[in-house]
Design a protein around this motif. Structure first.
Motif, PDB file in Angstrom:
ATOM      1  N   GLY A 147      12.856  -0.397  -6.301  1.00 30.84           N
ATOM      2  CA  GLY A 147      12.139   0.819  -5.958  1.00 30.84           C
ATOM      3  C   GLY A 147      12.241   1.825  -7.087  1.00 30.84           C
TER       4      GLY A 147
ATOM      5  N   SER B 221      11.092   0.727   0.199  1.00 31.12           N
ATOM      6  CA  SER B 221      10.340  -0.280  -0.544  1.00 31.12           C
ATOM      7  C   SER B 221      11.264  -1.327  -1.146  1.00 31.12           C
ATOM      8  CB  SER B 221       9.510   0.384  -1.652  1.00 31.12           C
ATOM      9  OG  SER B 221       8.740  -0.565  -2.340  1.00 31.12           O
TER      10      SER B 221
ATOM     11  N   ASP C 206      12.748  -3.441   1.745  1.00 31.18           N
ATOM     12  CA  ASP C 206      11.673  -4.254   2.320  1.00 31.18           C
ATOM     13  C   ASP C 206      11.381  -5.462   1.439  1.00 31.18           C
ATOM     14  OD1 ASP C 206       9.209  -4.231   4.362  1.00 31.18           O
ATOM     15  OD2 ASP C 206       8.376  -4.586   2.367  1.00 31.18           O
TER      16      ASP C 206
ATOM     17  N   LEU D  28       3.455   0.402  -3.523  1.00 28.44           N
ATOM     18  CA  LEU D  28       4.537   0.066  -2.608  1.00 28.44           C
ATOM     19  C   LEU D  28       5.620   1.131  -2.552  1.00 28.44           C
ATOM     20  CD1 LEU D  28       2.991  -2.603  -2.707  1.00 28.44           C
ATOM     21  CD2 LEU D  28       5.172  -3.798  -2.699  1.00 28.44           C
ATOM     22  N   ASP D  29       5.852   1.839  -3.649  1.00 35.26           N
ATOM     23  CA  ASP D  29       6.870   2.889  -3.621  1.00 35.26           C
ATOM     24  C   ASP D  29       6.435   4.073  -2.772  1.00 35.26           C
ATOM     25  OD1 ASP D  29       9.129   2.006  -5.282  1.00 35.26           O
ATOM     26  OD2 ASP D  29       7.631   1.870  -6.865  1.00 35.26           O
TER      27      ASP D  29
ATOM     28  N   GLY E 152       7.005  -0.129   0.928  1.00 28.68           N
ATOM     29  CA  GLY E 152       7.141  -1.563   0.763  1.00 28.68           C
ATOM     30  C   GLY E 152       5.909  -2.353   1.143  1.00 28.68           C
TER      31      GLY E 152
END
Length: 338
Positions: free
Chosen positions: A46, A90, A93, A247-248, A252
């Motif tokens: 992340g 993230s 995940d 995603l960050d 995620g």
């Protein structure tokens, strides 16, 4: 079998400074999470982002706050209820997806009903600088299929024209990173059309989204800082024509897939982006990028070095990491080596 979670800060020096309207980066500062379960492990990365109030320390604190829950067997759904969207969720995940692939013997792409990730065209970025220096950078990208231009409010017309001059055939994304106001955006509409720009990414501060109502843009507007999760979409309708899934921001891959489905249902075009990160940060994003009209996953290209076996790019064609890097069953002989 009990899990063991570890998290650490990792710094990746950049090959060259990365400038946007908000500042300059000289390294990618990331948090790496590893979850071990017997001989198996899963990894995730992340990128804490100050724009969203995150730091390395705050993200590590969030990860450690839910470590016991994850070690006790929390699912990805449990994680979403325990942590807000952001870099900490993230990273965990992604590590859970990776661990599940190792434990089940089934690749993430297979579990999602896809074939293995294939090479795809990614944007190559021209960082913010003087128009003259941006022209020099664009010259080195001649022949690229997709180019992203970082601009600010000082000389955006000159910056855009400088890049277009040296990338005459590329599709263009212009990214002001919230640095414009509505008057400047209106003034630049003919320039954007003349330069054949394909997408303008987050021109205004997220708090000023309402000013986009009735604009009738010459080119599509893409929400980045304004769009984190699926619940953001209703207020973006009629203001933006595309959304950038990172995603960050979503927390995620799990939420990114939900956002993708909801955005498609709402008629938004899809861009998939990343922070400046390593290949471990973009490996999960490739599962979403296969569905996108615009892919901007060149984050690892800015690093002096990347993970062994990571993604590779040649002339803007992004090849996925090597088998076993992330999200795939790991051969017995390699377990514990990652």
């Amino acid at each position: 079998m009990l899990r063991r979670l570890s998290a650490r800060h990792q710094s990746w020096p950049l090959a060259a400074p990365f400038r946007i309207s908000r500042g300059v980066k000289h390294s990618a500062e990331v948090v790496v999470v590893k979850i071990r379960q017997g001989a198996l492990s899963g990894r995730g990365e992340g990128v804490p982002y100050a724009r969203y109030g995150e730091s390395i320390d705050s993200v590590l604190m969030q990860v450690r706050a839910v470590a016991g829950l994850v070690e006790a067997g929390a699912t990805r759904g449990d994680l979403a209820r325990a942590l807000p969207p952001g870099a900490a969720r993230s990273a965990i995940d992604a590590a859970l997806w990776d661990l599940e692939a190792a434990a089940s013997g089934e690749a993430v792409s297979t579990a999602l009903g896809h074939g293995p990730p294939q090479p795809l065209t990614t944007a190559l970025t021209v960082g913010l600088d003087t128009p003259e220096r941006m022209a020099e950078a664009a010259r080195s990208l001649a022949g690229a299929a997709l180019v992203k231009i970082k601009v600010d409010a000082s000389r955006p017309e000159a910056q855009i024209r400088a890049v277009r001059r040296h990338c005459p055939d590329a599709r263009l994304i212009v990214d002001p990173n919230e640095s414009w106001n509505i008057d400047l955006l209106r003034t630049l509409q003919p320039v954007l059309a003349e330069a054949r720009v394909d997408l303008v990414e987050q021109p205004l501060p997220a708090a000023d989204d309402a000013a986009l109502a009735g604009l009738g843009p010459a080119v599509p507007m893409c929400a980045d800082e304004s769009c984190h999760v699926g619940d953001d979409l209703p207020r973006l309708r009629g203001l933006y024509q595309a959304v950038n899934i990172k995603l960050d921001k979503t927390g995620g891959l799990t939420e990114a897939l939900r956002l993708l489905a909801a955005a498609r249902a709402d008629g938004f075009r899809i861009m998939v982006g990343c922070m400046i990160c390593s290949s471990l940060g973009i490996a999960p994003a490739l599962q979403v990028a296969r569905e996108a009209e615009f892919v901007d996953l060149d984050g690892p290209l800015w690093l002096q070095r990347d993970h062994a076996g990571g993604a590779r790019t040649r002339a803007g064609l992004l090849s996925p990491p090597e088998p076993g890097f992330w999200g795939e069953p790991v051969p017995l002989a390699l377990r514990g080596a990652r």
